[in-house]
Enzyme design. Sequence first.
Site, short mmCIF file in Angstrom:
data_model
loop_
_atom_site.label_atom_id
_atom_site.label_comp_id
_atom_site.label_asym_id
_atom_site.label_seq_id
_atom_site.Cartn_x
_atom_site.Cartn_y
_atom_site.Cartn_z
N GLU A 36 0.85 -1.19 0.00
CA GLU A 36 0.00 0.00 0.00
C GLU A 36 0.90 1.25 0.00
O GLU A 36 1.94 1.28 0.65
CB GLU A 36 -0.87 -0.02 1.26
CG GLU A 36 -1.78 1.18 1.44
CD GLU A 36 -2.46 1.19 2.79
OE1 GLU A 36 -3.60 1.63 2.88
OE2 GLU A 36 -1.83 0.75 3.78
N CYS A 69 -4.32 -3.52 3.93
CA CYS A 69 -3.94 -3.05 5.26
C CYS A 69 -5.10 -3.12 6.26
O CYS A 69 -5.42 -4.17 6.78
CB CYS A 69 -3.37 -1.64 5.16
SG CYS A 69 -2.37 -1.14 6.59
N LYS A 125 -9.77 0.53 -2.21
CA LYS A 125 -9.98 0.11 -0.82
C LYS A 125 -11.40 0.41 -0.39
O LYS A 125 -11.88 1.54 -0.48
CB LYS A 125 -8.98 0.85 0.07
CG LYS A 125 -8.84 0.29 1.47
CD LYS A 125 -7.68 1.01 2.18
CE LYS A 125 -7.41 0.44 3.55
NZ LYS A 125 -6.27 1.14 4.22
#
Length: 551
Positions: free
Chosen positions: A293, A408, A358
């Site tokens: 990321e 993440c 995301k």
Amino acid sequence: MADAPARLVRFATAIADRWHVLAVTLAAGLLLCLSFPPFGWWYAAIPAFALLGWVLTRASTTLVGGAGYGLLFGLAFYLPLLPWISGLVGAVPWLALSFAEALFPALFGLVAVAVRKLPGWPLWFAGLWSAQEWLKSTVPFGGFPWGVVGFSQTEGPLLPLAYVGGAPLVSFAVVLVGFSLAALVLAIVAWWRRDAKARAAAPPSVVLPGVCVTLVLLSATLAWPNVRKAGLGVADEPPVTVAAVQGNVPRLGLDFNAQRRAVLDNHVRETLRLADDVRAGRAARPMLVIWPENSSDIDPLANPDAAQLISAAAAAVDAPILVGGVVAAPGYSRTNPVSNNTVIVWNPGTGPAERHDKRIVQPFGEYLPWRDLFSKLSSYADRAGYFVPGDGDGVVRAAGIPVGITTCWEVIFDRAARESVRAGAQFLAVPSNNATFDEAMSEQQLAFGRLRAVEHDRFVVVAGTTGISAVIAPDGREIARTGWFEPAYLDQQIRLKTTMTPATRFGPYIEAALVALGVAGLLGAMLHNGLFLPARWRGRRSTTDDDKGAT
């Protein structure tokens, strides 16, 4: 004002009278913290809940006292679990978050005291704990699953239960064992304190808690062969080689974004080193490469220089790269810089292809809820981003392989990996950026990936900017890992899998059943205590119950 000294004396007296109970509560919270990485003493969670069970079942513990002990337990747990927050944004956010999370164990303590008189209280306590974990993982602002008990058990014998019901079932099993052991000890001590005649007439009530412990251990034992088989692989699961690149950042801190060109250069450089090792025969040629990321916070879709660098890296390694980038979202402007935290499949020769935006963005980090309010409360609020969530099923295709992406923060949430696997993901990638935190945080996050591997019978590849990057087998073992804060790459063979575990198929229903168990216990206690009865009946019921006890 004249009553203030008297109140202070009464408060000091109350503390002195309860010092041993307060000490046990603090010890229980600290033990639970020790069960999590970086300590990883998974077995400490069992006595943690045994001690908490003793505190909450004491006859002198009131409803308000249960809430107070739960709050103290939560503070003793979360304060040492989350100090990595304070290192970069100061003590106030760390203390505020720890206190906010401690409110959930406080709620648990309140309702646990209400149900403790029901037969089989360890079972109801475990259900109530599952309910509060579900609640803390849902509200506020989407929830904060960090500290879910199941994630402390990645080295323990109860991890195979994740194959059946994910983190919620592992949590339930741990707390049920802890509370059941407390019930066993309390029943034996109460029996021993009776006179010899009473002991001979009635043995201690150990059957139900003993059965609970036995069922948990038996269930984990029965689930283990499936998990072990998943880790070994079978002949019809095709092997592929994937690489995770950890390029590193020049320095830790919230200003890593100011270093974004250096971060991109680092990941290109490490990928070129991988390409050189492939040509020299020191590494196997990967079918695809995973960058972390924020490995390209320079928008590669808008910046030709960034795109050229990434294309050169993909051509050198002759494989698609999953690039963690930041790209402008629809409606972007200087006054409203909304962006997507995205993973882009960057093919050699042809450039960008599919992408995963995301879907679960982090409050107070990637975006600021109630920005007008919180920006007035703290100077750190202005550092929060303007990221907006994407949609989709979390799957991208690279080199013909469906890859499940949980970027993440997303890996913490049960639904993210589950939706990707159900949409066809054959392995899971976790591109992460821990450059704003420390190694303890990275160790804790790695535990999430280990449990997801068991939960969904998938290999998990974690790629971090600073570490810890790792390749995790479907039985939760770390096959390979990098060090912390160093440039490195992992080039590892994994197997593509298509099976669906019970947790993948039925996980939400299992969690709902566990939550329903806790709610049923609370409703049963309310009925048992006459809270739903008309006022004129409560005295009659109490008299009847007293008569039954007298006979």
